[in-house]
Design a protein around this motif. Structure first.
Motif, short mmCIF file in Angstrom:
data_model
loop_
_atom_site.label_atom_id
_atom_site.label_comp_id
_atom_site.label_asym_id
_atom_site.label_seq_id
_atom_site.Cartn_x
_atom_site.Cartn_y
_atom_site.Cartn_z
N LEU A 54 0.83 -1.21 0.00
CA LEU A 54 0.00 0.00 0.00
C LEU A 54 0.86 1.25 0.00
O LEU A 54 0.59 2.21 -0.75
N SER A 55 1.90 1.26 0.80
CA SER A 55 2.80 2.42 0.88
C SER A 55 3.46 2.69 -0.47
O SER A 55 3.53 3.83 -0.93
N ILE A 56 3.94 1.63 -1.11
CA ILE A 56 4.62 1.79 -2.41
C ILE A 56 3.64 2.31 -3.47
O ILE A 56 3.94 3.26 -4.20
N TYR A 57 2.49 1.69 -3.57
CA TYR A 57 1.53 2.10 -4.59
C TYR A 57 1.03 3.53 -4.37
O TYR A 57 0.85 4.29 -5.32
N THR A 58 0.81 3.89 -3.11
CA THR A 58 0.38 5.26 -2.82
C THR A 58 1.45 6.26 -3.22
O THR A 58 1.16 7.32 -3.79
N GLU A 59 2.70 5.91 -2.95
CA GLU A 59 3.83 6.77 -3.31
C GLU A 59 3.96 6.91 -4.82
O GLU A 59 4.21 8.00 -5.34
N LEU A 60 3.75 5.80 -5.54
CA LEU A 60 3.95 5.81 -7.00
C LEU A 60 2.77 6.39 -7.76
O LEU A 60 2.95 7.07 -8.77
N PHE A 61 1.55 6.12 -7.29
CA PHE A 61 0.37 6.44 -8.09
C PHE A 61 -0.61 7.40 -7.42
O PHE A 61 -1.61 7.78 -8.04
N GLY A 62 -0.35 7.80 -6.19
CA GLY A 62 -1.28 8.67 -5.49
C GLY A 62 -2.40 7.86 -4.85
O GLY A 62 -2.43 6.63 -4.91
N LEU A 63 -3.34 8.55 -4.26
CA LEU A 63 -4.40 7.88 -3.50
C LEU A 63 -5.51 7.32 -4.37
O LEU A 63 -6.22 6.41 -3.95
N LYS A 64 -5.67 7.85 -5.58
CA LYS A 64 -6.79 7.43 -6.44
C LYS A 64 -6.31 6.53 -7.56
O LYS A 64 -6.07 6.96 -8.69
#
Length: 198
Positions: A54-64
Motif C-alpha cells: 500500500l505504501s509503495i503504490y500510494t507513493e507511486l500512483f497517489g491515493l486514487k
C-alpha cells in the motif's frame, strides 16, 4: 518453508534489480502477504507486507488508483483476522469508495468483494442488519456479473445464509437453509462432490 524462502529471495532479488519502491517490489510484497495470509495464518506478517505494498503504490500512483484500492482490500484481511475490526472496516470502506469512484459502477466483482468483506466485519461486530445489507448487495452483483452458477455466487450465498442462521428468526432460518442448499448445489456442480468445500 521452501515456498517462504523462495518468496523472500524473490523479494530481495526484485528490490536489488528494480528498487525497493518499485511496482515489482510491491508485487513481491503482495505475494508474500498472500502466502502468509492464506497458507500459514501468520496474519501479522501478512499485514506488514500488505502495508508495504500500500505504501509503495500510494507513493507511486497517489491515493486514487485501483492498485491502491486492491492493497487496501488486502490489508483489511489480516486486520479482520487479528480482530482489529475498526481498522479493517476503515480499510474496506476506503477500498470500496475508491472502487466505486474509479470504476463508476457497482456492477463489478471488486465492489462485490468489498461489500462481502464489510459484511463479515459487521457480523462480528454484531451489526446484523448492516451485515445482511452488505452480503445481499454482494450476492446481487455477483449473480448479475457471473450468472447463477459461479463459485463467487456460492460464497455469497453461504455467507448470507450463515448470517441469517445467526439471526435466529424462523423466517431467516428458512431462507438460510435455502441459501446454503443453493451454495452446496453450485459447489457440487462446479467442484464435484468430493471437494473440501462441498
Amino acid at each position: 518453508a521452501a515456498v517462504e524462502h523462495s518468496l523472500c529471495r524473490l523479494l530481495e532479488e526484485t528490490e536489488a534489480q528494480s528498487g525497493s519502491r518499485s511496482v515489482e517490489a510491491a508485487r513481491a510484497h503482495t505475494s508474500l502477504g498472500n502466502f502468509y495470509f492464506a497458507n500459514t495464518g501468520c496474519f501479522p506478517e501478512a499485514f506488514e507486507h500488505y502495508e508495504e505494498t500500500l505504501s509503495i503504490y500510494t507513493e507511486l500512483f497517489g491515493l486514487k488508483d485501483l492498485r491502491v484500492a486492491q492493497a487496501l482490500d488486502d490489508l483489511g484481511g489480516p486486520l479482520y483476522k487479528m480482530a482489529r475490526l475498526e481498522e479493517a472496516e476503515a480499510a474496506f470502506r476506503k477500498s470500496l469508495a475508491l472502487r466505486l469512484e474509479l470504476l463508476a459502477t457497482e456492477e463489478h466483482e471488486d465492489v462485490a468483494q468489498c461489500f462481502g468483506d464489510l459484511g463479515l466485519v459487521f457480523e462480528v461486530q454484531g451489526k446484523f442488519r448492516a451485515a445482511e445489507e452488505m452480503h445481499r448487495r454482494a450476492l446481487a452483483i455477483r449473480t448479475t456479473t457471473f450468472g447463477e452458477v459461479h463459485l463467487k455466487v456460492a460464497q455469497s450465498c453461504f455467507c448470507l445464509g450463515t448470517l441469517l442462521f445467526a439471526a435466529c428468526a424462523k423466517t431467516s432460518r428458512e431462507e438460510a437453509i435455502q441459501l446454503h442448499e443453493r451454495a452446496l448445489k453450485i459447489r457440487t456442480q462446479l467442484l464435484g462432490s468430493g471437494h473440501r468445500l462441498v
